[in-house]
Design an enzyme around this catalytic site. Structure first.
Site, mmCIF file in Angstrom:
data_model
loop_
_atom_site.group_PDB
_atom_site.id
_atom_site.type_symbol
_atom_site.label_atom_id
_atom_site.label_comp_id
_atom_site.label_asym_id
_atom_site.label_seq_id
_atom_site.Cartn_x
_atom_site.Cartn_y
_atom_site.Cartn_z
ATOM 1 C CD GLU A 51 -3.125 -1.145 2.239
ATOM 2 O OE1 GLU A 51 -4.013 -1.756 1.919
ATOM 3 O OE2 GLU A 51 -2.931 -0.374 3.214
ATOM 4 C CD GLU A 70 -4.025 -5.810 3.211
ATOM 5 O OE1 GLU A 70 -4.945 -4.763 3.653
ATOM 6 O OE2 GLU A 70 -2.955 -5.611 3.284
#
Length: 452
Positions: free
Chosen positions: A177, A362
């Site tokens: 991320e 995710e």
């Protein structure tokens, strides 16, 4: 598809609803579960951020977290016991190299040796992430992600890890991320190092991708394969039909979603974002795109929610704000919008990856899970998983090369600045005793993955 039951205690899909090579996994991260006070781990900027009053809920920090450092055999048994194929874990840079550079910590490398071997002994494929936000404090002292040298430091760290573990990893991604590493942490100030500075942000937004590229190069040089890019995505929708709201949503999409994909796959950054960040970018940053665009083998999508975006009425970049939406929300106050996952699977496939394998690396939700009678019922999580798996199944049916789906997270854990209240886990953790109790969602998943 399995027959849907009225009660929200069943996963609607079984393995037979997906291709034979489709992988189901669960994810976690080092600082959130391991315990930074164990095994001669170095200090990270998350330790110092959390030690600063006002930065984290109730002053909570990750020195013990879930004590995964000592309890990893039990935790891996929970992964294999659910019938999951893969465990997406991260390694702590500060645990491997306490100073960020120089002499490795033998205890840290030994721990990851044991962890990876433990996965393989249980038939679990290790999906590794090299960086999930816990930057060694000595590197933060040198400017951290603002300093261009971090790309070289990260490549050196990559080589240490790759030489020790690379032959046993099923897949590896350098950085989890990048938006959180750069924007959330340097512009919004909500994560370590807690800055609110546009110059720092512009540099971090670029250097995180340069470090990604240098890391991929280092792993290729070691002969490692199956290397990926993992970015997080939020579906940005205009709060109303005005031209201004549509422009604000497009800018948010450029900052959050397209900046990192454009850099890796198009050797460019979105012009509407550069209109604000351009004056603060590193000199000659364009010369780095060949490294940034070092080819990857797969792309990971982390997806949780959508945001409604409107102009904020100011003249300061980015001049936008989030507006509360009408959809049901998780405990994080995030709207539940599975259609956004479908949108990003298609966008990544059609506009960027061009046939590369895609993983949902995710996806999950926080809910106020409580133990009662030795059980933890979480019907909202089961419903969340069902709705998102429906989008995954639809994407597979439409020919998108989707190869796996990872749930966040294995355990209730340290949710960064929000402390221990926001529970994402398939497994409940009592943070006083550290006892693990599989939730109803874990049991439902186990039943679904065992079904033919």
């Amino acid at each position: 598809m399995a027959e849907r039951q009225a009660a929200r205690d069943v996963i609607d899909y079984t393995r037979s609803d997906f291709p034979p090579d489709f992988q189901f996994g669960v994810a976690a991260s080092s600082y959130q579960i391991e315990g930074s006070s164990f095994g001669s781990c170095g200090t990270s900027h998350w330790d110092t951020f959390a030690a600063t009053p006002g930065n984290t809920a109730r002053g909570e920090e990750g020195s013990v977290a879930c004590d995964h450092y000592h309890r990893w055999p039990q935790d891996l048994d929970l992964v294999s016991g659910a019938g999951l194929d893969c465990y997406r874990f991260s390694m702590s840079w500060a645990r491997v190299l306490p100073e960020g550079r120089g002499q490795p910590n033998p205890e840290g490398l030994d721990f990851y040796d044991r962890l990876v071997d433990g996965m393989l002994e249980r038939g679990i494929k290790p999906f590794a992430t090299l960086y999930h936000w816990d930057l060694p404090a000595p590197l933060a002292d040198l400017g951290g992600w603002r300093n261009r040298d971090i790309a070289s430091w990260f490549a050196d760290y990559t080589e240490v890890v790759g030489r020790r573990l690379g032959d046993r990893l099923a897949a590896t991604a350098p950085i989890n991320e990048p938006w959180c590493v750069a924007w959330l942490s340097h512009f919004m100030g909500l994560h370590a190092p807690g800055l609110r500075d546009i110059r720092a942000t512009a540099r971090a937004m670029h250097h995180v991708l340069l470090a990604h590229g240098r890391s991929i190069e280092a792993m290729r040089a070691l002969g490692m394969t199956n290397l990926g890019l993992v970015t997080n995505f939020e579906y940005a929708a205009p709060a109303d039909d005005s031209v201004e709201a549509k422009a604000a949503a497009n800018l948010y999409d450029g900052i959050y979603n397209r900046w990192f994909l454009d850099g890796v796959f198009k050797k460019a950054y979105p012009p509407e974002v550069l209109a604000g960040l351009g004056p603060h970018m590193p000199e000659d940053y364009e010369d780095d795109f060949d490294v940034i665009a070092t080819p990857v083998d797969w792309v990971g999508i982390n997806y949780y929610t959508r945001k409604l975006i409107a102009p904020d009425g100011s003249s300061q970049f980015p001049a936008l704000k989030e507006v509360e939406g009408p959809l049901p929300k998780t405990l994080m106050d995030w709207e539940i919008y599975p259609e956004g996952l479908s949108f990003f699977m298609r966008r990544v496939h059609e506009d960027y990856a061009k046939g590369l394998p895609i993983y949902v690396t995710e996806n999950g939700m926080a809910s106020p899970d409580r133990l009662a009678g030795g059980k933890a019922d979480d019907p909202d999580r089961i419903e969340f998983l069902n709705r998102h798996l429906a989008e995954v199944r639809r994407a597979v049916d439409d020919g998108i090369p989707l190869k796996g789906y990872f749930i966040w997270s294995l355990l209730d854990n340290y949710e960064w600045a929000l402390g221990y209240e926001k529970r994402f886990g398939l497994v409940h953790v009592d943070f006083e005793t550290l006892e693990r109790t599989p939730k109803a969602s874990w049991h439902a998943l186990k039943k679904a993955l065992a079904a033919a």
